[in-house]
Design an enzyme around this catalytic site. Structure first.
Site: not given
Ligand SMILES: Cc1ncc(C[n+]2csc(CCOP(=O)(O)OP(=O)(O)O)c2C)c(N)n1
Lengths: 575, 168
Positions: A65, A127-128, A177, A490
């Protein structure tokens, strides 16, 4: 009852039908021809009705979803239309929450329709059963639970009106429903106003005049533009305004593509990883004109030192944005399509050439210190920017770019060329990893005539990787570029800069992405060498159908410039 | 500077709107001191009275967020001096403890309170006023043994004449 409010007169005679059929009829009335979703017990009557509407309403079954709602977001962002999502009760509904929150903060019009247990079971932990109305409340523009079939047409009419009017946002309609099974006399009246809801504030021409006078007297005016320009379909009006006044303009992440990137007045990106000039000169301009943007902290850095020398004009459709983060001298409320038209009329021609050349000076420094070696490195591993540069060469700015969240997102948005609006689709406010792949699918299905390129990190790709299945099944020709640095890049960058290189849980041992794509019967290739890059990108773009290109990029490359959190925009670091 | 603000919200009568409104405070870690809702002078339009302690900057932003809700017609905020407001308090006292002398009766008279109900075992006293006044009476009554005490949310009407014009 109160849903009746002020609907337009009926456009057809009453017709006896079921609640589930009424849902589909309402979608048809709203000109919906594509929806995304995933079936389950509590929404089965609607899925059954859908079966009879396959010729008019195409349903794309995603693999999760979250995939469905991000696809609907991508669709909405690429087309400007309302994205529609169907899900079942309980886990189906809760799986939508991330996308709902994302659409809320990024003002994306969505109508989410969830099934709910029978009304006699509400509150019984059936349920659900989950209280999706309460759960989604703070993240929706409006939500409503329908327990009686006869309320469905009015509730859906309201949902569409609220989702797309004023500042757009996500709406959720939860349907028990029994209401789906029950019968009603169907008649559909579009909703055109609600007495308690004022989507567009009236324009105060006095404010426009004050703003014009300030702009006319400005020596160093600077425009910041956000997604409001795109949501208001005001790209032309915006361009006319800056061209008449000669004011340099910089974009927020979501404003990107509202003005073509090579327009002489486009001075680049604002904020944490934005361009050097726009950030530094924010603290030097004398009049700041913010248009359809909300002074997000990623844009402003430290508010205590943000544009303190400037008088600030803010054009926005949402009164609650005025003075929210930054003290505004002259608010101009209204749809910017109209306020910009009035404003352009009232301002004088100008060119501000000396002031504009200041931006050029900073551009030069940034080019020398950062951009040149990013775009065209000669040694070492492939850089992310190099890949984007290669894509630019082939697409010439005429593609929809969908990005995930992280370093690749910042690099892709910094360097991608755009010549058309609604072409940059990314999760800005929420920064939702996993957004990209399904959003790219939705964008491609919404704008099949356009090239859609998904640029994703190896981390985020694995958050919604299952949507490769949907891409294959729908044969949507999405081009997927994975910029693989084997890190949550990042986060790793922050660990390097602010946590003494303690790489806590950010290194990833990745699977064979090419094999995975091929497992989904999607053509794929992986490159590591610079010499292979150009032909690989060309091959991907030439390929008829979806394609996955994995590029191994520098593992510990960083994104610069950077405004460290809490620092001032003018303290942006180049290395 | 933090102080008490009374927010008056005029809305449609819809399920869940209260939830939407309170989450605007919750999100900003602002506690609600008191809350009341009733139908207003306009049939079909409901009025919430909410009292919070916060700064003027914060209250302005929160009221704009409230007004932004689809089912809210209007939201305004005022300081105490700009409104006329009251709360009602009920006190349950054991009849036995007040049997001695008529001190309680004097207290009731002096505090502009009244006896609402007199039962065999207890009596119910009612007082309407500002919080300090109902609180004072509570302290006066304490020695006699207060079995139950409850104070309502604030109800308030605003003094300015033109602010609610658009609702007419
Ligand atoms: C759902 C979610 N969980 C955690 C984060 C924190 N976060 C921001 S950037 C990042 C790293 C992303 O890594 P990648 O997808 O390999 O991209 P890159 O930065 O290496 O280009 C994380 C974990 C987020 N933005 N979204």
């Amino acid at each position: 009852m109160y849903l009746e409010a002020t609907l337009t007169p009926p456009i057809q005679a009453k017709l006896k039908t079921t609640g589930a059929d009424a849902v589909l009829r309402s979608l048809v009335e709203e000109d919906v021809d594509l929806i995304f979703g995933y079936p389950g017990g509590a929404i089965m009557p609607v899925y059954d009705a859908l079966y009879h509407y396959q010729d008019r309403v195409r349903h794309v079954m995603t693999r999760h979803e979250q995939g469905a709602i991000h696809a609907a977001q991508g669709y909405a962002r690429a087309t400007g239309k309302v994205g529609v999502v169907l899900a079942t009760s309980g886990p189906g509904a809760t799986n939508l929450i991330t996308g709902i929150a994302d659409a809320m903060i990024d003002s994306t019009p969505l109508v989410c329709i969830t099934g709910q247990v029978g009304s006699h079971l509400l509150g019984s932990d059936a349920f659900q059963e989950t209280d999706i109305i309460s759960i989604s409340m703070p993240a929706t523009k409006w939500n409503y639970q329908v327990t009686k079939a006869e309320d469905l047409p009015a509730a859906l009419a309201r949902a569409f009106f609220i989702a797309k009017s004023g500042r757009p946002g996500p709406v959720l309609i939860d349907i028990t429903k029994d209401a789906q099974f029950a019968s009603l006399d169907f008649e559909y009246r579009k909703c055109e106003q609600i007495r308690s809801y004022k989507p567009v504030p009236e324009i105060d021409l006095n404010q426009v005049r004050k703003a014009a006078a300030l702009i006319n007297s400005a020596k160093k005016p600077f425009v910041l533009f956000g997604q409001g320009v795109i949501l208001g379909n005001a790209e032309e009006e915006f361009r006319a305004f800056i061209e008449k006044t000669g004011i340099p303009a910089a974009w927020t992440l979501l404003g990107l593509s509202a003005l073509s990137t090579d327009h002489p007045l486009n001075v680049g990106m604002l904020g944490m990883h934005g361009n050097y000039g726009p950030n530094v000169l924010t603290n030097e301009c004398d009049v700041l004109i913010a248009i359809g943007m909300r002074f997000d902290d990623r844009v402003t850095g430290n508010l205590a030192t943000y544009a303190k020398q400037a008088k600030i004009i803010h054009l926005d459709i949402d009164p609650s944005e005025i003075n929210k983060n930054v003290k505004i001298d002259i608010p101009v409320l209204g749809n910017c399509k109209e306020t910009l038209t009035e404003l352009t009329e009232a301002v004088e021609f100008n060119s501000h050439s000396a002031w504009r050349s200041k931006f050029k000076e900073y551009d030069k420094v940034e080019a020398e210190k950062v951009i040149y070696k990013e775009l065209q490195p000669t040694t070492g591993p492939i850089s992310m920017a190099e890949v984007i540069n290669q894509i630019n060469q082939t697409t010439q700015g005429d593609a929809i770019l969908v990005t995930d969240v992280g370093q690749h997102q910042m690099i892709a948005c910094r360097y991608t060329k755009f010549i058309k609006s609604k072409s940059n689709i990314t999760s800005g406010g929420l920064g939702t990893m996993g957004f990209c792949l399904p959003a790219a699918l939705g964008a491609k299905l919404g704008a099949p005539e356009r090239e859609v390129i998904a640029v994703i990190g190896d981390g985020g790709f694995q958050m919604t990787i299952q949507e490769l299945g949907t891409i294959f099944q729908t044969q949507a020709a999405v081009k997927i570029v994975i910029l693989n640095n084997s890190f949550l890049g990042m986060v790793r960058q922050w660990q390097q800069l602010f946590f003494d290189k303690r790489y806590s849980s950010t290194e990833m041992v990745n699977p064979d992405f090419v094999a995975i794509a091929k497992g989904y019967r999607i053509e794929a290739k992986s490159v590591t060498e610079r010499e292979e890059l150009e032909s690989a990108v060309k091959e991907m773009l030439r390929h008829d159908g979806s394609y996955l290109l994995e590029v191994h990029v520098g593992k510990e490359d960083n994104v610069f410039p950077m405004i460290p959190t809490g620092a001032s925009v003018s303290d942006i670091r180049l290395d | 500077m933090e102080r008490a603000y009374t927010i008056s919200i005029f809305s449609e009568n819809s399920v869940g709107l209260l939830n939407r409104i309170t989450s605007i405070f919750t999100r900003r870690h602002v506690n609600i001191d008191s809350i009341n809702s009733s139908e207003s002078e306009n049939p079909g339009i409901y009025r919430f009275t909410i009292v919070v302690h916060t700064t003027e900057e914060q209250i302005k932003k929160m009221v704009l967020q409230i007004e932004k809700q689809v089912e809210v017609l209007k939201a305004v905020y005022h300081i105490d001096e700009e409104t006329v407001f009251q709360e009602i308090a009920l006190y349950k006292i054991s009849t036995q403890s007040v049997a001695e002398g008529n001190l309680v009766e004097t207290l009731i008279r002096d505090n502009n309170a009244r006896i609402l109900s007199m039962e065999q075992d207890f009596m119910i006293i009612e007082k309407t006023g500002h919080k300090e006044e109902t609180q004072d009476l509570l302290e006066f009554l304490r020695p006699y043994g207060v079995l139950e005490f409850v104070r309502s949310g604030r109800v308030s009407v605003i003094k300015p004449m033109d602010e609610l014009e658009e609702l007419k």
